[in-house]
Design a protein around this motif. Sequence first.
Motif, PDB file in Angstrom:
ATOM      1  N   ALA A   2     -32.547  73.219 -55.042  1.00 37.73           N
ATOM      2  CA  ALA A   2     -31.663  74.350 -54.763  1.00 37.73           C
ATOM      3  C   ALA A   2     -31.488  74.534 -53.263  1.00 37.73           C
ATOM      4  N   ARG A   3     -30.259  74.888 -52.940  1.00 35.57           N
ATOM      5  CA  ARG A   3     -29.946  75.089 -51.526  1.00 35.57           C
ATOM      6  C   ARG A   3     -30.365  76.481 -51.090  1.00 35.57           C
ATOM      7  N   ARG A   4     -31.011  76.573 -49.946  1.00 36.67           N
ATOM      8  CA  ARG A   4     -31.475  77.862 -49.461  1.00 36.67           C
ATOM      9  C   ARG A   4     -30.320  78.718 -48.967  1.00 36.67           C
ATOM     10  N   THR A   5     -30.371  79.984 -49.296  1.00 34.40           N
ATOM     11  CA  THR A   5     -29.373  80.927 -48.807  1.00 34.40           C
ATOM     12  C   THR A   5     -29.801  81.443 -47.439  1.00 34.40           C
ATOM     13  N   PRO A   6     -28.912  81.370 -46.427  1.00 30.90           N
ATOM     14  CA  PRO A   6     -29.287  81.852 -45.098  1.00 30.90           C
ATOM     15  C   PRO A   6     -29.726  83.312 -45.135  1.00 30.90           C
ATOM     16  N   THR A   7     -30.796  83.609 -44.468  1.00 36.26           N
ATOM     17  CA  THR A   7     -31.335  84.969 -44.409  1.00 36.26           C
ATOM     18  C   THR A   7     -30.968  85.612 -43.087  1.00 36.26           C
ATOM     19  N   ALA A  13     -32.036  84.041 -35.571  1.00 39.36           N
ATOM     20  CA  ALA A  13     -32.582  82.917 -34.803  1.00 39.36           C
ATOM     21  C   ALA A  13     -31.471  82.023 -34.276  1.00 39.36           C
ATOM     22  N   ASN A  14     -30.454  81.772 -35.111  1.00 46.81           N
ATOM     23  CA  ASN A  14     -29.320  80.960 -34.657  1.00 46.81           C
ATOM     24  C   ASN A  14     -28.558  81.640 -33.533  1.00 46.81           C
ATOM     25  N   ALA A  15     -28.408  82.959 -33.635  1.00 48.66           N
ATOM     26  CA  ALA A  15     -27.702  83.699 -32.583  1.00 48.66           C
ATOM     27  C   ALA A  15     -28.464  83.638 -31.268  1.00 48.66           C
ATOM     28  N   VAL A  16     -29.794  83.780 -31.342  1.00 46.92           N
ATOM     29  CA  VAL A  16     -30.607  83.699 -30.121  1.00 46.92           C
ATOM     30  C   VAL A  16     -30.524  82.297 -29.526  1.00 46.92           C
ATOM     31  N   GLY A  17     -30.582  81.267 -30.387  1.00 45.06           N
ATOM     32  CA  GLY A  17     -30.456  79.899 -29.887  1.00 45.06           C
ATOM     33  C   GLY A  17     -29.120  79.650 -29.225  1.00 45.06           C
ATOM     34  N   LEU A  18     -28.054  80.200 -29.815  1.00 45.94           N
ATOM     35  CA  LEU A  18     -26.724  80.048 -29.221  1.00 45.94           C
ATOM     36  C   LEU A  18     -26.640  80.744 -27.870  1.00 45.94           C
ATOM     37  N   MET A  19     -27.244  81.918 -27.751  1.00 44.13           N
ATOM     38  CA  MET A  19     -27.244  82.641 -26.475  1.00 44.13           C
ATOM     39  C   MET A  19     -28.003  81.855 -25.411  1.00 44.13           C
ATOM     40  N   VAL A  20     -29.137  81.296 -25.791  1.00 42.52           N
ATOM     41  CA  VAL A  20     -29.909  80.493 -24.840  1.00 42.52           C
ATOM     42  C   VAL A  20     -29.096  79.289 -24.377  1.00 42.52           C
ATOM     43  N   LEU A  21     -28.386  78.654 -25.307  1.00 43.63           N
ATOM     44  CA  LEU A  21     -27.548  77.501 -24.956  1.00 43.63           C
ATOM     45  C   LEU A  21     -26.453  77.895 -23.977  1.00 43.63           C
TER      46      LEU A  21
END
Length: 280
Positions: A2-7, A13-21
């Motif tokens: 089963a595919r995990r549903t994004p939490t 975490a993705n938003a913070v990673g994008l900001m750091v980038l």
Amino acid sequence: MARRTPTPVRYAANAVGLMVLVVSVFPVYWMVSRSFLPRNEIRGTEQVWFPWGGNLDAYRRVLAGDAFRDALTTSLMVTLLTVGVALLFAFLAAVAVSRFRFRGRRSFIMTLLLIQMIPAEGLFISQYKMLEGFGLLNSIIGLTLVYVAAVLPFTVWTLRGFVDGVPRELEEAAMVDGCSRVRAFFTVTLPLLAPGLVATGLFGFIQAWNEFTLALVVMTDPAKETLPVWLIGFSESRSRGVDWAAIMAGSTLITIPVVIFFMIVQRRMVSGLTAGAVKG
């Protein structure tokens, strides 16, 4: 499966990673984009985000004459010599500390840590007087010596961890098959240390390439300047003020060799940084 549903946590975490980038990449973009703008647009009150009407005048000013070529030659020679000499001595020291037990071994390791705690500025006078006494001011050998002294403790300490990560049993098995200790080390252990040598060499390359203060103290002859010291010449114009476009163009050109070197060794670099993280 089963595919995990994004939490929400994953989204955060993705938003913070994008900001750091973005924060990491934006200064590089700003430097490159400013290098194409005319002086009046750089000094203007309105910010220009995209250099659509840019030109290469700043790069022409940077490359005019022999100053950039001379500084590039000096930086390349000093950096490559520093990396080569530092890796050679650090490799031998790391092997000695990791593979052999001798009197003063613990003191040697502690000394490496203590040396790294000494502020570099506190050694400038003694280093200058030492090079002056040996007649090595304004020389590539003199600057290489002080760079090697600065890079060596970190390089030894890092390589020691890589050597510790290679099991001694591999060398012992080769010695059982008839190899001498030296041959067993160079044929079995040394290839496994290649990622570590590349990783530490890259850090040494960046440190020597970007170093400014020591080069400013040691290389007082304008014809022997390294690239970081040469770059400040564009901020000392008496008639027209600071040439920001030329500074950005020069900074971009200085960055290119590091990017090329990193692209060449990036695969070895990644494996070197992750070496020892997984044991099987």
